[in-house]
Design an enzyme around this catalytic site. Structure first.
Site: not given
Length: 169
Positions: A10-12
């Site tokens: 997902g969002c890094f």
């Protein structure tokens, strides 16, 4: 010896922060994996046309932390059944995936996915394949949660504390 694994969770921002806390991790670099566009920008990745996944390049000392331990933490940081979504982020760039450059890692990854699958009726939605390419994200994405401690993160904060304890007696 240092090894590298690429984790799309997902969002890094949260994924990079989580793995940066693990003893034995040398670096956790936010970037874009498996893009069909060379050196894509964040803005372009967000359109979905690059096929890139927000991914963290995790360089680790395998004498201090094992790939199995890293994958165990990774699986706890994501919803392994979700397709193209983690937390509040939706889009193909937020898909989950494990990408490797050492073919020996494939057996470890497949074994851990198989073990995880025994806990679910639906199929695990985590890609796992050799890495095609990786491009580091723009500087403002690197160490984002260190620079912005109140920034958005889909990773359960309890895991940050647990990450610091991996491998400790």
């Amino acid at each position: 010896m240092n090894k590298t694994i690429y984790l799309a969770g997902g969002c890094f921002w949260g994924t990079a922060h989580l793995f940066s806390l693990v003893p034995g991790v040398v670096s956790a670099t936010a970037g874009y994996a498996n893009s069909i566009v060379e050196n894509p920008s964040y803005k372009l990745v967000c359109t979905g046309i690059t096929n890139a996944a927000e991914t963290v390049m995790v360089v680790y000392n395998d004498q201090k932390v094992s790939l199995s331990s890293l994958l165990s933490l990774y699986f706890r940081s994501i919803d392994p059944l979700s397709i193209n979504r983690q937390g509040g982020d939706i889009g193909t760039q937020y898909r989950t995936g494990i990408y490797y450059t050492d073919s020996a890692d494939s057996a470890v990854i497949e074994s851990q996915i198989a073990a995880l699958q025994t806990h679910y009726d639906k199929p695990i939605a985590v890609e796992h394949s050799p890495l095609i390419n990786f491009y580091p994200a723009e500087e403002y994405h690197q160490d984002y949660l260190y620079k912005n401690p109140d920034g958005y993160c889909h990773v359960d904060p309890i895991l940050f504390r647990e990450a610091r304890e991996i491998g400790k007696p």
